[in-house]
Design a protein around this motif. Sequence first.
Motif, PDB file in Angstrom:
ATOM      1  N   ASP A 155      79.894 -25.563 -17.860  1.00  0.00           N
ATOM      2  CA  ASP A 155      80.204 -26.956 -18.797  1.00  0.00           C
ATOM      3  C   ASP A 155      78.755 -27.718 -19.192  1.00  0.00           C
ATOM      4  N   HIS A 313      86.942 -31.760 -17.522  1.00  0.00           N
ATOM      5  CA  HIS A 313      88.390 -30.827 -17.067  1.00  0.00           C
ATOM      6  C   HIS A 313      89.673 -32.546 -17.144  1.00  0.00           C
ATOM      7  N   SER A 315      92.586 -34.589 -18.757  1.00  0.00           N
ATOM      8  CA  SER A 315      93.359 -34.349 -19.240  1.00  0.00           C
ATOM      9  C   SER A 315      93.530 -34.229 -20.946  1.00  0.00           C
ATOM     10  N   THR A 566      95.647 -28.600 -24.595  1.00  0.00           N
ATOM     11  CA  THR A 566      94.890 -28.409 -23.794  1.00  0.00           C
ATOM     12  C   THR A 566      94.217 -27.129 -24.202  1.00  0.00           C
ATOM     13  N   GLU A 570      89.991 -27.568 -25.213  1.00  0.00           N
ATOM     14  CA  GLU A 570      88.758 -26.048 -25.328  1.00  0.00           C
ATOM     15  C   GLU A 570      88.814 -25.100 -26.186  1.00  0.00           C
TER      16      GLU A 570
END
Length: 621
Positions: A155, A313, A315, A566, A570
Amino acid sequence: MTDAQDAPDPRTDAEDVAAFLETVHPYDSLPRDELARVAGCFGRRTLPAGAEIYHAGAPLDGLFLIRRGGVEVLDGNGALVSLLSARNSFGERGLMRDGRAATTARTTEETQLLVLPPADFRHLLARSEAFARFFRRGGGSEPRGADLASMKVSDLIARRPLSCAADTPAAEAARIMRDAGVSSLGVTEPLAGGGERLLGIVTVRDLSGRVLAEGRDPGVPVHQVMTADPVTLPSSALGSDILHLMLERGIGHLPIVDQGRFAGMVTQTDLTRFQALSSALLIQDVAEAATVEAMAAVTARIPHLLLQMVGSHVSHEVVTRRITDIADAVTRRLLQMAEAELGPAPVPWLWLACGSQGRQEQTGLSDQDNCMILDDAAGPEHEAYFAAFARFVCDGLDACGYVYCPGEMMAMTPRWRQPLSVWRDYFHGWIARPDPMAQMLASVMFDLRPIGGAARLFAHLQQETLAAAAQNSIFVAHMIANSLKHAPPLGLIRSFATVRSGERRHQIDMKMNGVVPVTDLGRIYALLGRLEPVNTRARLVAAEDAAVISPAGARDLIAAYDLIATMRLENQAALVKSGRRPDNFLAPYDLSDFARSHLRDAFVVVRTMQSALGHGKGAPG
């Protein structure tokens, strides 16, 4: 704290505080009576610039909410971790742990704070699912969860791997680095099964120290000046592993290798960018920008902010809220610049956002949707001023990456820049005559949210419109039918209905067939319950609280929406990482069987809720 200014003032006027809280998430999701109660719990504190609010380890007075001004948050070592502005909260991390501050906070300018006592904060955590979800998932402004040290290396990789062959001339390697704006290259050779094997790395420093400084021929192959067999890490390693290796070895470039294949490079610049990039800092840069060009340079960093937050990560509702906050800041700065350019407005006005900005759901790909409500004192003699005003702001938004709305739903279009009385006529006409165009326009305008100007011009229009619309059963029926036109992409026998041809073949549109069906449902529930939140998730929570949908239906739909939204983010982050522009298209058959199955289950939930609404059954319980 001994300064008299630091002492809490008497309780603020509850109505005044409630009006402010209605503009702050997650308070905007509270039922009206609960919001009024909570507003009466807040105290007020006004502090001068440079005042310490609390220091690490000290007992906390409560949850702090900035009404105006600015606050900097420092970690235990005095390093800056957040710059906060109006509507940001802080202190929640310590309150949820042991009641003591985990950080130090101090003002950067004269600041007014609203303070919610610890007992009231904990009461809200226990009573409001939306409130608890927001703060426990990182919705506040304090650092938590996946920080730099705990993030995965995968990441932190900022771009696809850049490499050159071992016989590449040093001068050519320098040109590759210059054109790509990087300071290092992997030196690789092809692998039989695909990918590249890392032989070494070459950096700008290598070219300077081993070629130029030694007077060597610029055509020397890089394998003669590279660092051979460098230390590497896999993409499954943590940020702490990178920090430790860089400090231990004194290196600034760390290649990432997975199963013998070169996967990318992490540099000190990547780490610095991660630590420096936040929505608060971008908003501060926007507020200080003197030109539209300077703001455009700030908004160009949004895709990397998206990548960072998704990688951490955070939300989806927090990611989209923070990205929207930047759009709001850009808009307000442009409004200020427009008045500075054109002079004070001749009559009061209000600028509103609709669409995804109105709902506070912007992602890495957003156009602009906006309008203006003018005071009824506006006449033909004022048209030239407001036309120039709106054009200035819309042009500025376009220059900052919020491209013109294809449907021209913008304040620079005369139809969407009208006095309040005309706007009342618009809404009443759409409700009384719900033809397809009226349904589309009403759907957009039900998502209006004030951004800047005289908020009173919208204060009663929303309530009037919701009441009139909810009472008109024909209008409601047409709106329901219109909302069902966006269907989840479900095929037969547990498959997906993907695009059949063209460059998007075998992909699904995660906006129009993913989040939009849920957005439409949320809008209908808000209409049925006369609910004022415009954010989709807040509408779903409020719909459950108001018994518009059953608790079981609400839980399922919220969970489905969370998964769909989500996965959309992503996918956008993955596109940014690969050097492409983020879009809304996802190839479901590239997902794992597990992820694909859950995505389809989420779409089934949405289809079920649509069916229940279409048959007048509300939500399945």
